[in-house]
Design a protein around this motif. Sequence first.
Motif, PDB file in Angstrom:
ATOM      1  N   GLU A 133      23.131 -11.310  22.688  1.00 44.55           N
ATOM      2  CA  GLU A 133      24.133 -11.744  23.654  1.00 44.55           C
ATOM      3  C   GLU A 133      25.289 -10.745  23.723  1.00 44.55           C
ATOM      4  O   GLU A 133      25.767 -10.395  24.807  1.00 44.55           O
ATOM      5  CB  GLU A 133      24.642 -13.130  23.268  1.00 44.55           C
TER       6      GLU A 133
ATOM      7  N   CYS B   2      29.569   1.506  26.015  1.00 45.48           N
ATOM      8  CA  CYS B   2      30.318   0.250  26.077  1.00 45.48           C
ATOM      9  C   CYS B   2      30.208  -0.528  24.768  1.00 45.48           C
ATOM     10  O   CYS B   2      31.182  -1.134  24.316  1.00 45.48           O
ATOM     11  CB  CYS B   2      29.830  -0.592  27.254  1.00 45.48           C
TER      12      CYS B   2
ATOM     13  N   ALA C  18      24.015  -7.780  25.645  1.00 42.34           N
ATOM     14  CA  ALA C  18      23.830  -8.080  27.070  1.00 42.34           C
ATOM     15  C   ALA C  18      25.164  -8.038  27.809  1.00 42.34           C
ATOM     16  O   ALA C  18      25.254  -7.509  28.914  1.00 42.34           O
ATOM     17  CB  ALA C  18      23.180  -9.447  27.242  1.00 42.34           C
ATOM     18  N   ARG C  19      26.190  -8.584  27.176  1.00 42.88           N
ATOM     19  CA  ARG C  19      27.474  -8.687  27.863  1.00 42.88           C
ATOM     20  C   ARG C  19      28.173  -7.351  28.063  1.00 42.88           C
ATOM     21  O   ARG C  19      28.894  -7.182  29.036  1.00 42.88           O
ATOM     22  CB  ARG C  19      28.398  -9.656  27.104  1.00 42.88           C
ATOM     23  N   VAL C  20      27.970  -6.405  27.163  1.00 40.83           N
ATOM     24  CA  VAL C  20      28.646  -5.114  27.358  1.00 40.83           C
ATOM     25  C   VAL C  20      27.732  -4.037  27.921  1.00 40.83           C
ATOM     26  O   VAL C  20      28.193  -3.137  28.610  1.00 40.83           O
ATOM     27  CB  VAL C  20      29.338  -4.578  26.075  1.00 40.83           C
ATOM     28  N   GLU C  21      26.454  -4.123  27.658  1.00 41.11           N
ATOM     29  CA  GLU C  21      25.550  -3.071  28.138  1.00 41.11           C
ATOM     30  C   GLU C  21      24.773  -3.485  29.387  1.00 41.11           C
ATOM     31  O   GLU C  21      24.049  -2.685  29.978  1.00 41.11           O
ATOM     32  CB  GLU C  21      24.575  -2.648  27.025  1.00 41.11           C
ATOM     33  N   GLY C  22      24.899  -4.758  29.792  1.00 40.16           N
ATOM     34  CA  GLY C  22      24.333  -5.167  31.069  1.00 40.16           C
ATOM     35  C   GLY C  22      22.827  -5.358  31.094  1.00 40.16           C
ATOM     36  O   GLY C  22      22.260  -5.555  32.157  1.00 40.16           O
ATOM     37  N   ILE C  23      22.194  -5.300  29.951  1.00 42.16           N
ATOM     38  CA  ILE C  23      20.741  -5.522  29.906  1.00 42.16           C
ATOM     39  C   ILE C  23      20.472  -6.732  29.030  1.00 42.16           C
ATOM     40  O   ILE C  23      20.956  -6.798  27.897  1.00 42.16           O
ATOM     41  CB  ILE C  23      20.001  -4.304  29.314  1.00 42.16           C
ATOM     42  N   LEU C  24      19.713  -7.682  29.548  1.00 43.92           N
ATOM     43  CA  LEU C  24      19.341  -8.846  28.764  1.00 43.92           C
ATOM     44  C   LEU C  24      18.100  -8.476  27.950  1.00 43.92           C
ATOM     45  O   LEU C  24      17.010  -8.348  28.498  1.00 43.92           O
ATOM     46  CB  LEU C  24      19.022 -10.016  29.690  1.00 43.92           C
TER      47      LEU C  24
END
Lengths: 462, 462
Positions: free
Chosen positions: A377, A93, A380-386
């Motif tokens: 950020e 992603c 986080a938004r495309v790979e889903g991990i913060l």
Amino acid sequence: MNQNREIPYKIYLEESEMPKQWYNVRADMKNKPAPLLNPATHEPMTAEELSVVFCEDLVKQELDNDNAYIDIPQEILDFYKMYRPSPLVRAYCLEKQLDTPAKIYYKFEGNNTSGSHKLNSAIAQAYYAKKQGLKGVTTETGAGQWGTALSMACAYLGLDCKVYMVKCSYEQKPFRREVMRTYGAAVTPSPSDTTEIGRKILAEHPGTTGSLGCAISEAVEVATHTQGYRYVLGSVLNQVLLHQSIIGLETKTALDKYGIVPDIIIGCAGGGSNLGGLISPFMGEKLRGEKDYRFIAVEPASCPSFTRGKFAYDFCDTGMVTPLQKMYTLGSGFIPSANHAGGLRYHGMSSILSQLYHDGMMEAVSVEQTSVFAAAEQFARVEGILPAPESSHAIRVAIDEALKCKETGEEKTIVFGLTGTGYFDMVAYEKYNNGEMMDYIPTDKELEAGFAGIPRFEGNEF
Amino acid sequence: MNQNREIPYKIYLEESEMPKQWYNVRADMKNKPAPLLNPATHEPMTAEELSVVFCEDLVKQELDNDNAYIDIPQEILDFYKMYRPSPLVRAYCLEKQLDTPAKIYYKFEGNNTSGSHKLNSAIAQAYYAKKQGLKGVTTETGAGQWGTALSMACAYLGLDCKVYMVKCSYEQKPFRREVMRTYGAAVTPSPSDTTEIGRKILAEHPGTTGSLGCAISEAVEVATHTQGYRYVLGSVLNQVLLHQSIIGLETKTALDKYGIVPDIIIGCAGGGSNLGGLISPFMGEKLRGEKDYRFIAVEPASCPSFTRGKFAYDFCDTGMVTPLQKMYTLGSGFIPSANHAGGLRYHGMSSILSQLYHDGMMEAVSVEQTSVFAAAEQFARVEGILPAPESSHAIRVAIDEALKCKETGEEKTIVFGLTGTGYFDMVAYEKYNNGEMMDYIPTDKELEAGFAGIPRFEGNEF
């Protein structure tokens, strides 16, 4: 995307494919890391001297420059199975969003309650303490990842765990503290009145909020003054890099399974435990002349040990009670600016990595924290991990390298270490979300003040 | 332990083994769940009426009692691959500590940044909203797990996300709020002055800290009054159970791979999304008379919808703006005691699960929160995962059942759902660690007050 379809989003090894031995990169280094020195005599520390502070088996590992592979005890393998193997993730992603021909992979070490790779060494160190018949261990923790990892390992083995937590973290991160308490650890804000050095610091600097260096000094004092206790450390040491080689070994096995050869391997660097662990087996190939890779250490611009530090013998702590270690250092009195939020705030660096960097085997870059949080950020938004702020230093440079590939059209394969998650770092994220985060680069004058604290003696020219 | 050696600690499916269809348990139910009713006419809600609030495809799923399998769109499958398949874990260490002949497995849904299973339905609901060409979605969140999951899904798809967060949570859980903001969501404390109903509640109850029911009312109002928006919900609805069937389908595939047949399947129950998802495919076998299993719903003693509620038509929200749903309910005005820390605080229950429970297809038990946190801590220390308070309800009963096996010598196989992690629940853990957590069981009189709010009309006798 079709040509990549065969490679899954996440490569998980089978339990049977997990490494059974750690890899000791020192065995393949022509220039070995310099030995620890006794600060009084400037002579190499003996195993006997080190055994006052560290567990016996760990002292052996610390001093072992020769054995390339060291068996992982079955009990540690069993514990590893609770949260390992960790996935090697193809960042499909992120690649798509960057519109890059580069192929990006990350080794994700955050899927355990300590939230980071620190658990890999915590269980090993706790195991050897237990094996030696000790009652407990002491340590320091800053942000709390290491303290949490050690608490988990000690709870599992029924070992007592005393954590000295930098006072400002203790107060600002009550949740980290409670996770440690849930795992049965005794957590003391440092400096405290439970140690001689703590009382001394409190008397000299009433109202101080503490530092990692001071917490190390307290933890070492308690370990050396309490029957049946030893001190353990979450990074910097050779033994820690040895344990963390599990990261690189798993990564290599996963890549080999799919015939993937990385061009660039990137890791964030504070004390060096993650970076050292990730690159070890690949560095071994490079040292043996079998393969070539680019290795990039990423550090914060506000604490630039590699990129602006001196390669010299220095203390590992502020209280100057530890042995001297040859490393890239900013001086043991160096403290990053208060507005530095992104972890990786140690003044020194693993002596293994320091030697490898000195020998030109790897590169280092420094990045500013707002650009690090921007990368965090975006990721986080495309790979889903913060991601943890620390890990996000590596993300920043992975993205930068992928964007260079976009310009040149090169299909490079980039692997980076995603050391952990940022669930306990939301104060920093909030600052970033509110546009209140500042960058800070220390001036040459500030660095000079740190260098002035490096001990000068014959053989320690820098 | 030897005989179990072949079964790994963690069973991960291959990407190719992941389910490609959701399973709709309603297709196999003889007694279908009762339809949603229009609160004004008491007639079943039509697709047209529901489409004012919900996306079109989701309305179809909500009303579909016939199709057993529904294709998962490729875009959702791709998103699932970012964090699924989730592991089915053999709790070897817990078994050893309990010294039980029982074999314990848990399906762990916490390895994603939302920290729970909620993401499974969030991405589905966001996907259908995007597909319909909508601009955004609105929702409410209490503890914040659902809001976080939805924020992540919306960030991934580029959809606007408005979250009404119960005011006391907004203030007490700033970190959850910041995670949502990091994912680009607009988070408003509820009640707020941004809606008519919010202003009304604020005028009537100045200083109120809000409730889930009130936040639902606000989110629904905004969705129905804003062009291009629809409302989405994280639990209770049939569509949510459908999406969550991915949990049970993966669990079943993993068990089948190793020839494991569970005797007891346990899940915590708030609105029922996790429990319903986990048990669906197994319940299907039971409904079709192919196999028999014990299913146990675990709920907090302080919010005992199943064990002490009425099976009746009731409102889904406190503001009484939603359709009426036939379910086990404590009355839409019921609010659990303020000292209740462990989640699962919804007054009602999924109508699918309510019907199955009413038909004797599953059991329910209630547990008190100090015993839940004791189980959580015990589990955390040996299994290395800090569980969410909600999930810990299931852990409590899994341990209890395993201890019964110890007494009887039965080698039962127990599977439970570990829905998520407790990283954002450390205030509750701190209370427990400090011995300050209280239990609370509502009196019959308090429950009667809640029941008095259930609407009375012909056909709604209870």
